[in-house]
Design an enzyme around this catalytic site. Structure first.
Site, PDB file in Angstrom:
ATOM      1  N   SER A 167     -24.637 -14.493 -21.278  1.00 45.02           N
ATOM      2  CA  SER A 167     -25.862 -15.118 -20.740  1.00 45.02           C
ATOM      3  C   SER A 167     -26.104 -14.769 -19.277  1.00 45.02           C
ATOM      4  O   SER A 167     -26.255 -15.645 -18.418  1.00 45.02           O
ATOM      5  CB  SER A 167     -25.789 -16.632 -20.924  1.00 45.02           C
ATOM      6  OG  SER A 167     -25.548 -16.929 -22.266  1.00 45.02           O
ATOM      7  N   ASP A 190     -28.237 -15.544 -24.611  1.00 47.93           N
ATOM      8  CA  ASP A 190     -28.322 -16.870 -25.255  1.00 47.93           C
ATOM      9  C   ASP A 190     -29.747 -17.236 -25.640  1.00 47.93           C
ATOM     10  O   ASP A 190     -29.985 -17.940 -26.623  1.00 47.93           O
ATOM     11  CB  ASP A 190     -27.698 -17.959 -24.370  1.00 47.93           C
ATOM     12  CG  ASP A 190     -28.339 -18.060 -22.997  1.00 47.93           C
ATOM     13  OD1 ASP A 190     -29.082 -17.139 -22.598  1.00 47.93           O
ATOM     14  OD2 ASP A 190     -28.081 -19.060 -22.295  1.00 47.93           O
ATOM     15  N   ARG A 224     -16.586 -20.038 -25.334  1.00 50.62           N
ATOM     16  CA  ARG A 224     -16.316 -20.421 -26.724  1.00 50.62           C
ATOM     17  C   ARG A 224     -16.040 -19.201 -27.583  1.00 50.62           C
ATOM     18  O   ARG A 224     -16.657 -18.147 -27.398  1.00 50.62           O
ATOM     19  CB  ARG A 224     -17.527 -21.133 -27.326  1.00 50.62           C
ATOM     20  CG  ARG A 224     -17.641 -22.586 -26.978  1.00 50.62           C
ATOM     21  CD  ARG A 224     -18.690 -23.273 -27.844  1.00 50.62           C
ATOM     22  NE  ARG A 224     -19.946 -22.546 -27.880  1.00 50.62           N
ATOM     23  CZ  ARG A 224     -20.851 -22.688 -28.854  1.00 50.62           C
ATOM     24  NH1 ARG A 224     -20.629 -23.510 -29.857  1.00 50.62           N
ATOM     25  NH2 ARG A 224     -21.966 -21.997 -28.821  1.00 50.62           N
TER      26      ARG A 224
END
Length: 886
Positions: free
Chosen positions: A571, A625, A507
């Site tokens: 992450s 994250d 994203r």
């Protein structure tokens, strides 16, 4: 409605006026289809009353649970004894069920008489007699020392509370004869889910959904219900269709006012009904020229076997003459035809009434299954059904007319009550053994309080090792400094770009943070796929793809010329050397891009941006994250100092005292530490609680031997653990009829989202079956129960292990601060936590039990990896500005 052909046949030789006179007596025994459907609806209501907890005490149809939960599935085998007690004689059978080429049943039996004084004596004497006969039979069979399982057919109404309630021998099942019939036929046809007796007495049983049986705990699967339908009408429900002859039969019976339906339809009373009609007609001068003999007036002289004989198509009239002559009434040819007609009307009424009650059961089964058409088999036994020449044909025809949406096969039972008792016993033996073995398998997943406390203790040890400079290199829980030294204070302001790379989707976000009285966070984002060839190609290809996605997003937002501060949510395990520098320790989650491990991923990103030569960005922070999750929640709730991800992967972070982080200079204040706890256990410290299924999943993973804790408690692996257990249980014959489908062999087919769906409390077992069938797994209700149990054991352990890790973290924070009691908030994100119906509750409970001095509140994060990255970047910009000013 009565068939015109039938009437024509019977009245060929009768005079018209005589037909009318006889019809006066028979009219009330003939029903239109409308009346039959009305009776069917009444019985359907009675079924429902019998099943309800509040309505059962006053219900006439008692709907007794039998605790028989499935029909034979073909895997039963063994040597069994069956006792069949249902009248003045009882049978003892030895039943051998074998599996050589196909399942076969061998039976040897002996009949024992029960003397009248014992039948009418005490229960103790009766059962002493049964035990004595059983001893004799076992001695003759030379099996006294074998202690074989025993099934007991007890053909009287019993309110059972379990299968072997009142006996302590090896009696595994107490079976009603109706259930025995269903089980015998179920052995030959697995569609069989109804059993009926139409003989001296009448009764039915069928497989009802557990969720509808209020009298038994549990909602899963099905259970056979013994309806005891003979008592239908005992509350007056059938008064409008009972005749004067039915009332006379009832008055003269041993149990007036009871079993009224049975008295209208069963073989015990049919002959007597005909006799009463003949007496009345003779008194009216309609038969035998008014002759009434003592024999005709004697109860029991006209039997049901006489009705069957008289209704035979060829010799029926001659049989009528013979039987009536023995009664001394000197019948004429017209008398014989008339009597034959009376017999037909009485037996036809019986078949019609049985068709209504069976029709009600069939429509209930259809509704339970929620199918447009029902295909089922009815197992059937009883002398009336077997011996009467027209009965079965009439019954079948009426059933098809009343329930045209049901395709019914009628299967005649062979030695139903004896063989059926053995089949229930075989089923009970198989189920008991299967239940024991499945329980043993799943026991490994049921962790005790002591084991969980030990996991917490070991996690604490690994935390200390990860923080220590001496042991950091060899520590499995890496405790990586993030250089995030503060949570948001509410003054953050500006436009920030955030990248979120943590799985197969990537994203790019624009986050607008506005401070002031009304703080706001506005987000715009776009999702891009990362093809597997890019995930597992070169590092340059991966970062070029990421930069191309950023370029597209900036075009989309019209912001190519602005040099925005950027936070990069990455992450994967990284060793950070500053807020904007992080060295990739190892790839996880299926990534394998080359030339990345050991490199600074921010530098790789900056190089990719340079190669593109289209725009520039100020990379302020590399963000895990988990840290993003903590920061997002801390923006809303300042007491949030822990972050937890429980989704595809599993990880945690928390604010550690700087004095305890030996790998970073400085003792003042706190810093967020990214634990990377997924690798807990990689040194073997969890081997005592890992199962063969965990090892199988690990061995076939992309990173065998690594992330062992994560593989026991994260969404990426739970479905695989379940799949491996299901394969093992199928190999052992406990699931899917022992057939391992190609689907079940496929790695990754059993996604964790299916666990969440299967374990949902709102999901009926039929829906669980639908999920399994969608996966190509042709399951029975029993299979679905086992699959649900397996899913529950695996996800429960995952939640408990996650809770044990979190208990270690919050207790460490409490001790760091020298507190007797700690109030703290944990920011949480991840699909497993959010979507699984029980995970969060079990995890919370485990933390509460293992860290009783901590009051932990869990706050669900909103987009930790996007909003959180922007907030870290904003905090970083704020701190950078403060440093520049000072």
């Amino acid at each position: 409605m009565i068939a015109a052909q039938l009437l024509a046949y019977y009245f060929t030789e009768l005079k018209d006026d005589q037909v009318k006179k006889i019809d006066k007596y028979l009219y009330s025994m003939r029903f239109s289809d409308e009346t039959l459907r009305d009776i069917m609806a009444r019985f359907r209501r009675e079924l429902e009353n019998g099943l309800g907890r509040d309505t059962n005490p006053t219900a006439t149809v008692k709907m007794l649970p039998t605790f028989v939960r499935s029909i034979p599935d073909g895997s039963e085998k063994g040597d069994f004894i069956a006792l069949d007690l249902g009248g003045s004689n009882f049978r003892i059978l030895r039943v051998k069920v074998s599996h050589e080429k196909k399942q076969t049943v061998q039976m040897e039996s002996q009949i024992y008489e029960t003397p009248e004084d014992i039948i009418h004596g005490s229960g103790t004497r009766l059962f002493d007699h049964v035990a004595e006969c059983l001893g004799d039979f076992m001695e003759k069979q030379n099996i006294k020392d074998k202690k074989l399982p025993v099934g007991f057919t007890f053909s009287f109404p019993c309110a059972q509370s379990k299968l072997d309630e009142d006996y302590d021998a090896d009696i595994m099942a107490v079976v009603n004869d109706t259930v025995g019939t269903m089980m015998t036929c179920g052995f030959d046809d697995q569609r069989c889910e109804v059993g009926i007796i139409i003989g001296t007495g009448t009764n039915a049983c069928y497989m009802e959904e557990m969720r509808h049986i209020d009298l038994v705990e549990g909602d899963e699967g099905r259970m056979c219900i013994n309806t005891e339908w003979g008592a239908f009408g005992d509350d007056g429900m059938l008064e409008d269709i009972r005749t004067e002859f039915d009332r006379e039969i009832d008055r003269g019976s041993l149990n007036p006012g009871k079993q009224l339906f049975e008295k209208m339809v069963s073989g015990m009373y049919m002959g007597e009904l005909v006799r009463l009609i003949l007496v009345k007609m003779a008194k009216e001068g309609l038969l035998f020229e008014g002759r009434i003999t003592p024999e005709l007036l004697t109860k029991g002289k006209f039997e049901t076997k006489h009705v069957s004989a008289i209704e035979k198509s060829k010799e029926g009239l001659s049989k009528a003459k013979e039987i009536l002559t023995r009664l001394g009434v000197e019948p004429s040819a017209d008398d014989c035809i008339a009597v034959q007609h009376v017999c037909a009307i009485v037996s036809f009424r019986s078949a019609n009434l049985i068709a209504t009650t069976l029709g009600a059961i069939l429509t209930r089964l259809k509704d339970n299954k929620n199918v447009p058409r029902l295909r089922t088999t009815v197992g059937i036994d009883g002398s009336l059904y077997k011996m009467h020449p027209q009965y079965s044909r009439r019954l079948h025809k009426t059933v098809r007319r009343l329930v045209p949406e049901c395709d019914v096969r009628f299967l005649l039972s062979e030695s139903g009550s004896g063989k059926g008792a053995a089949m229930v016993t075989a089923w009970a033996a198989r189920l008991a053994d299967q239940t024991r073995q499945i329980a043993e398998t799943l026991a490994e997943f049921r962790l005790t309080q002591e084991q969980l406390l030990e996991v917490k203790k070991r996690m604490r040890t690994e935390i200390e090792n990860g923080l220590s400079k001496k042991s950091q290199d060899t520590a499995t829980v890496k405790m990586l400094p993030t250089y995030v030294r503060s949570t948001p204070d509410g003054t953050e302001n500006g436009d920030f770009l955030a990248l979120d790379l943590g799985g197969t989707n990537f994203r790019v976000l624009l986050v607008k943070i506005r401070s002031g009285k009304r703080r706001t966070v506005e987000m715009h984002n776009k999702i891009y796929a990362i093809p597997i060839e890019v995930m597992q190609g070169t590092g340059e290809e991966l970062f070029d793809h990421i930069v191309a996605c950023i370029s597209d997003f900036l075009d989309y937002m019209g912001m190519k010329n602005a040099r925005l501060p950027l936070g990069f949510t990455f992450s994967f395990p990284c060793r950070q050397t500053s807020l904007d520098a992080g060295i990739l320790v190892t790839w996880t989650k299926g990534f394998k891009a080359t030339d990345c491990e050991g490199e600074d991923v921010v530098s790789l990103l900056r190089e990719g941006i340079k190669r593109r030569e289209e725009f520039d960005l100020d990379v302020v922070a590399i963000v895990n994250d988990t840290v993003g999750t903590m920061m997002t929640c801390a923006y809303e709730e300042p007491s949030c100092e822990v972050g937890l991800i429980a989704g595809t992967g599993s990880n945690a972070c928390y604010m550690e005292e700087m004095r305890n982080i030996e790998t970073v200079d400085g003792d003042e204040g706190r810093m967020c530490v990214n634990m990377e706890w997924g690798a807990f256990g990689d040194n073997g410290c969890l081997d005592d609680i890992r199962t063969e299924y965990d090892r199988a999943v690990d061995d076939l993973s992309l990173n065998a031997g690594k992330q062992r804790y994560e593989k026991m408690c994260s969404g990426m692996y739970l479905g695989e653990i379940v799949r491996n257990i299901l394969i093992d249980l199928t190999k052992r014959g406990f699931l899917f009829r022992g057939q391992i489908s190609e689907t079940l062999k496929t790695r990754g087919i059993f996604e964790t989202k299916f666990l969440s769906q299967i374990e949902s409390d709102r999901l009926a077992l039929l829906q669980v079956r639908a999920i399994l069938q969608h996966l190509g797994l042709d399951s029975t209700c029993d299979d679905s129960i086992i699959v649900k149990e397996v899913c529950g054991a695996v996800s429960r352990r995952a939640a408990q292990l996650c809770g044990a890790g979190m208990a270690a973290v919050v207790d460490k924070i409490r001790e760091n601060r020298g507190l007797d009691h700690l109030d703290i908030t944990v920011g949480v994100d991840g699909t497993l936590y959010k979507l699984h119906p029980h995970f969060s509750r079990i995890m919370h409970q485990t933390v509460k039990e293992l860290a009783p001095k901590c009051n932990v509140t869990f706050l669900l994060s909103e987009d930790g990896s996007g909003k959180g990255a922007a907030l870290i970047t904003a905090v970083g910009c704020r701190l950078r500005e403060q440093e520049q000013k000072s």
